[in-house]
Design a protein around this motif. Structure first.
Motif, PDB file in Angstrom:
ATOM      1  N   THR A 130       0.824  -1.212   0.000  1.00 25.45           N
ATOM      2  CA  THR A 130       0.000   0.000   0.000  1.00 25.45           C
ATOM      3  C   THR A 130       0.854   1.256   0.000  1.00 25.45           C
ATOM      4  N   ARG A 131       1.941   1.262   0.776  1.00 27.37           N
ATOM      5  CA  ARG A 131       2.805   2.446   0.845  1.00 27.37           C
ATOM      6  C   ARG A 131       3.326   2.817  -0.538  1.00 27.37           C
ATOM      7  N   GLU A 132       3.771   1.827  -1.302  1.00 29.04           N
ATOM      8  CA  GLU A 132       4.304   2.120  -2.635  1.00 29.04           C
ATOM      9  C   GLU A 132       3.199   2.519  -3.598  1.00 29.04           C
ATOM     10  N   ALA A 133       2.060   1.835  -3.533  1.00 22.65           N
ATOM     11  CA  ALA A 133       0.967   2.120  -4.463  1.00 22.65           C
ATOM     12  C   ALA A 133       0.435   3.534  -4.298  1.00 22.65           C
ATOM     13  N   TYR A 134       0.430   4.038  -3.044  1.00 22.63           N
ATOM     14  CA  TYR A 134      -0.186   5.333  -2.766  1.00 22.63           C
ATOM     15  C   TYR A 134       0.802   6.336  -2.192  1.00 22.63           C
ATOM     16  N   SER A 135       2.029   6.284  -2.668  1.00 22.48           N
ATOM     17  CA  SER A 135       3.054   7.215  -2.210  1.00 22.48           C
ATOM     18  C   SER A 135       2.885   8.606  -2.806  1.00 22.48           C
ATOM     19  N   ARG A 136       2.042   8.738  -3.834  1.00 15.74           N
ATOM     20  CA  ARG A 136       1.749  10.024  -4.455  1.00 15.74           C
ATOM     21  C   ARG A 136       0.239  10.182  -4.579  1.00 15.74           C
ATOM     22  N   GLU A 137      -0.228  11.411  -4.579  1.00 15.10           N
ATOM     23  CA  GLU A 137      -1.655  11.670  -4.742  1.00 15.10           C
ATOM     24  C   GLU A 137      -2.125  11.101  -6.079  1.00 15.10           C
ATOM     25  N   VAL A 138      -3.241  10.377  -6.079  1.00 21.06           N
ATOM     26  CA  VAL A 138      -3.631   9.615  -7.257  1.00 21.06           C
ATOM     27  C   VAL A 138      -5.146   9.580  -7.412  1.00 21.06           C
ATOM     28  N   ILE A 139      -5.578   9.545  -8.655  1.00 22.62           N
ATOM     29  CA  ILE A 139      -6.966   9.228  -8.989  1.00 22.62           C
ATOM     30  C   ILE A 139      -6.921   8.043  -9.932  1.00 22.62           C
ATOM     31  N   SER A 140      -7.581   6.953  -9.553  1.00 23.20           N
ATOM     32  CA  SER A 140      -7.550   5.718 -10.333  1.00 23.20           C
ATOM     33  C   SER A 140      -8.909   5.441 -10.963  1.00 23.20           C
ATOM     34  N   PHE A 141      -8.847   4.769 -12.099  1.00 25.66           N
ATOM     35  CA  PHE A 141     -10.041   4.439 -12.876  1.00 25.66           C
ATOM     36  C   PHE A 141      -9.891   2.984 -13.324  1.00 25.66           C
ATOM     37  N   GLY A 142     -10.970   2.242 -13.279  1.00 29.62           N
ATOM     38  CA  GLY A 142     -10.817   0.855 -13.675  1.00 29.62           C
ATOM     39  C   GLY A 142     -12.126   0.115 -13.817  1.00 29.62           C
ATOM     40  N   PHE A 143     -11.980  -1.205 -13.848  1.00 30.43           N
ATOM     41  CA  PHE A 143     -13.113  -2.117 -14.004  1.00 30.43           C
ATOM     42  C   PHE A 143     -12.773  -3.416 -13.301  1.00 30.43           C
ATOM     43  N   TRP A 144     -13.721  -3.948 -12.554  1.00 35.20           N
ATOM     44  CA  TRP A 144     -13.520  -5.279 -11.984  1.00 35.20           C
ATOM     45  C   TRP A 144     -14.743  -6.137 -12.261  1.00 35.20           C
ATOM     46  N   PHE A 145     -14.564  -7.460 -12.106  1.00 34.24           N
ATOM     47  CA  PHE A 145     -15.588  -8.432 -12.488  1.00 34.24           C
ATOM     48  C   PHE A 145     -16.531  -8.793 -11.344  1.00 34.24           C
ATOM     49  N   GLY A 146     -16.330  -8.193 -10.174  1.00 34.97           N
ATOM     50  CA  GLY A 146     -17.181  -8.475  -9.032  1.00 34.97           C
ATOM     51  C   GLY A 146     -16.516  -9.392  -8.035  1.00 34.97           C
ATOM     52  N   ASP A 147     -16.934  -9.293  -6.773  1.00 34.47           N
ATOM     53  CA  ASP A 147     -16.414 -10.154  -5.715  1.00 34.47           C
ATOM     54  C   ASP A 147     -17.471 -10.254  -4.625  1.00 34.47           C
ATOM     55  N   ASP A 148     -17.120 -10.846  -3.487  1.00 32.83           N
ATOM     56  CA  ASP A 148     -18.098 -11.020  -2.425  1.00 32.83           C
ATOM     57  C   ASP A 148     -18.623  -9.693  -1.896  1.00 32.83           C
ATOM     58  N   ALA A 149     -17.772  -8.674  -1.868  1.00 34.03           N
ATOM     59  CA  ALA A 149     -18.185  -7.377  -1.346  1.00 34.03           C
ATOM     60  C   ALA A 149     -19.092  -6.616  -2.310  1.00 34.03           C
ATOM     61  N   PHE A 150     -18.864  -6.791  -3.624  1.00 35.18           N
ATOM     62  CA  PHE A 150     -19.671  -6.139  -4.653  1.00 35.18           C
ATOM     63  C   PHE A 150     -19.898  -7.178  -5.751  1.00 35.18           C
ATOM     64  N   PRO A 151     -20.966  -7.970  -5.645  1.00 29.18           N
ATOM     65  CA  PRO A 151     -21.105  -9.186  -6.459  1.00 29.18           C
ATOM     66  C   PRO A 151     -21.621  -8.975  -7.875  1.00 29.18           C
ATOM     67  N   GLU A 152     -21.061  -8.013  -8.566  1.00 32.96           N
ATOM     68  CA  GLU A 152     -21.384  -7.807  -9.972  1.00 32.96           C
ATOM     69  C   GLU A 152     -20.267  -6.982 -10.610  1.00 32.96           C
ATOM     70  N   PRO A 153     -20.090  -7.108 -11.911  1.00 32.34           N
ATOM     71  CA  PRO A 153     -19.043  -6.313 -12.564  1.00 32.34           C
ATOM     72  C   PRO A 153     -19.385  -4.836 -12.575  1.00 32.34           C
ATOM     73  N   ALA A 154     -18.345  -3.994 -12.524  1.00 30.38           N
ATOM     74  CA  ALA A 154     -18.585  -2.548 -12.446  1.00 30.38           C
ATOM     75  C   ALA A 154     -17.347  -1.775 -12.862  1.00 30.38           C
ATOM     76  N   PHE A 155     -17.574  -0.583 -13.375  1.00 34.86           N
ATOM     77  CA  PHE A 155     -16.531   0.409 -13.590  1.00 34.86           C
ATOM     78  C   PHE A 155     -16.407   1.222 -12.307  1.00 34.86           C
ATOM     79  N   TYR A 156     -15.195   1.694 -11.998  1.00 30.19           N
ATOM     80  CA  TYR A 156     -15.001   2.398 -10.734  1.00 30.19           C
ATOM     81  C   TYR A 156     -13.954   3.490 -10.866  1.00 30.19           C
ATOM     82  N   SER A 157     -13.946   4.370  -9.855  1.00 27.77           N
ATOM     83  CA  SER A 157     -12.887   5.366  -9.715  1.00 27.77           C
ATOM     84  C   SER A 157     -12.784   5.735  -8.241  1.00 27.77           C
ATOM     85  N   TYR A 158     -11.579   6.095  -7.814  1.00 29.18           N
ATOM     86  CA  TYR A 158     -11.394   6.612  -6.460  1.00 29.18           C
ATOM     87  C   TYR A 158     -10.256   7.613  -6.458  1.00 29.18           C
ATOM     88  N   THR A 159     -10.270   8.492  -5.466  1.00 24.76           N
ATOM     89  CA  THR A 159      -9.217   9.483  -5.276  1.00 24.76           C
ATOM     90  C   THR A 159      -8.544   9.210  -3.939  1.00 24.76           C
TER      91      THR A 159
END
Length: 312
Positions: A203-232
């Motif tokens: 986590t330290r390396e992934a978020y060592s700089r201010e970032v806005i990410s955009f992506g897509f995942w296929f779903g998991d137990d926490a969110f059980p459907e595919p979705a596009f996402y973004s976070y800051t």
């Protein structure tokens, strides 16, 4: 396939997804061991190809030949190849995680490649304490589902690359992370982020700089459907109150922060699915960048061009 985003309900391929995710982690950990370290772990993810996904060429400084490992989701094989044209491959259907692990290491050995997986167990999965070599539970592989997974990755990759063209600052490639099984692209402001020494090194390396990410995942137990996402990250105050496009997109709480989410099924039934996803990413970017004080106009790259004369 006539649809840009064909249906992909998680429950219809969950068993294949769980098996394929662990296959990908085995190959991903080989990539981690055999590639040069890059900021934010950019050396680690897979890239999409015309037949599947690839590690890209890699080698160690200890005499290993340059080699690649590719998942071929057309012929459904794993292919290990060296720069001099030598190759070993084996079929993906019928493999458990344990047999896939053993067959992959055997292919490397046959080609004279020496790679030690530092932690030969799943990362951040429920069975993280079980070695890959002992996992005979996950052994499902539906070729139709695997092929569709790759086709969707390819479509999303093209949309993300089109979106990425509009930014002139530091940004990641479009790449497929094997630990979270998502495809993503990230934009950075350049600001350093001080993190707790107790934060894990990934986590330290992934978020060592201010970032806005955009992506897509296929779903998991926490969110059980595919979705596009973004976070800051870090999240600016008031982010979840900002408007998103299209109207079906929403903010979803994730611990102390929020994800912008556009359900895959909502995007795929839009009049123009590609335009809907691009609008979603742009609205999430403007919400995050505006709240964090980025110079949006200065960082813009209209049409992928920085030359103000816009000549060819």
């Amino acid at each position: 396939m006539t649809e840009i985003f064909p249906p992909m309900p998680l429950m219809e391929w969950r068993d294949t997804k769980e098996t394929l995710h662990r296959f990908a982690q085995i190959v991903g950990k080989i990539r981690l061991a055999a590639s040069a370290r890059c900021n934010h772990w950019w050396n680690v993810p897979f890239h999409v190809t015309g037949r599947g996904i690839t590690t890209r060429p890699m080698a160690q400084a200890d005499g290993n030949p340059i080699f690649t490992i590719d998942f071929d989701f057309v012929d459904h094989r794993l292919v290990v190849a060296t720069l001099d044209g030598e190759e070993r491959s084996f079929p993906l259907p019928g493999q458990s995680v344990a047999s896939f692990h053993d067959a992959t290491l055997a292919a490397l050995t046959a080609l004279g490649i020496r790679v030690d997986i530092a932690v030969p167990r799943p990362f951040d999965l429920p069975d993280a304490g079980r070695p890959f070599a002992e996992d005979t539970e996950h052994a499902s592989y539906d070729p139709v589902a695997a092929n569709r997974y790759w086709r969707i990755l390819s479509q999303v990759a093209c949309v993300l690359e089109e979106f990425a063209a509009g930014y002139s600052g530091k940004q990641s490639p479009v790449h497929h992370f094997w630990h979270t099984f998502d495809i993503a692209h990230s934009r950075f402001s350049g600001r350093r982020i001080d993190q707790s020494r107790q934060t894990d090194p990934v986590t330290r390396e992934a978020y060592s700089r201010e970032v806005i990410s955009f992506g897509f995942w296929f779903g998991d137990d926490a969110f059980p459907e595919p979705a596009f996402y973004s976070y800051t990250a870090p999240e600016p105050a008031g982010l979840a109150g900002e408007a998103l496009s299209p109207a079906s997109a929403r903010w979803v709480a994730r611990g102390d922060s929020h994800l912008a989410v556009l359900r895959y099924d909502a995007a795929r039934v839009a009049t123009d699915p590609r335009a809907a996803v691009l609008a979603f990413y742009e609205s999430a970017y403007r919400a995050g960048a505006g709240g964090a004080g980025w110079d949006i106009a200065e960082l813009a790259c209209p049409g992928g061009i920085t030359d103000p004369l816009r000549q060819i």
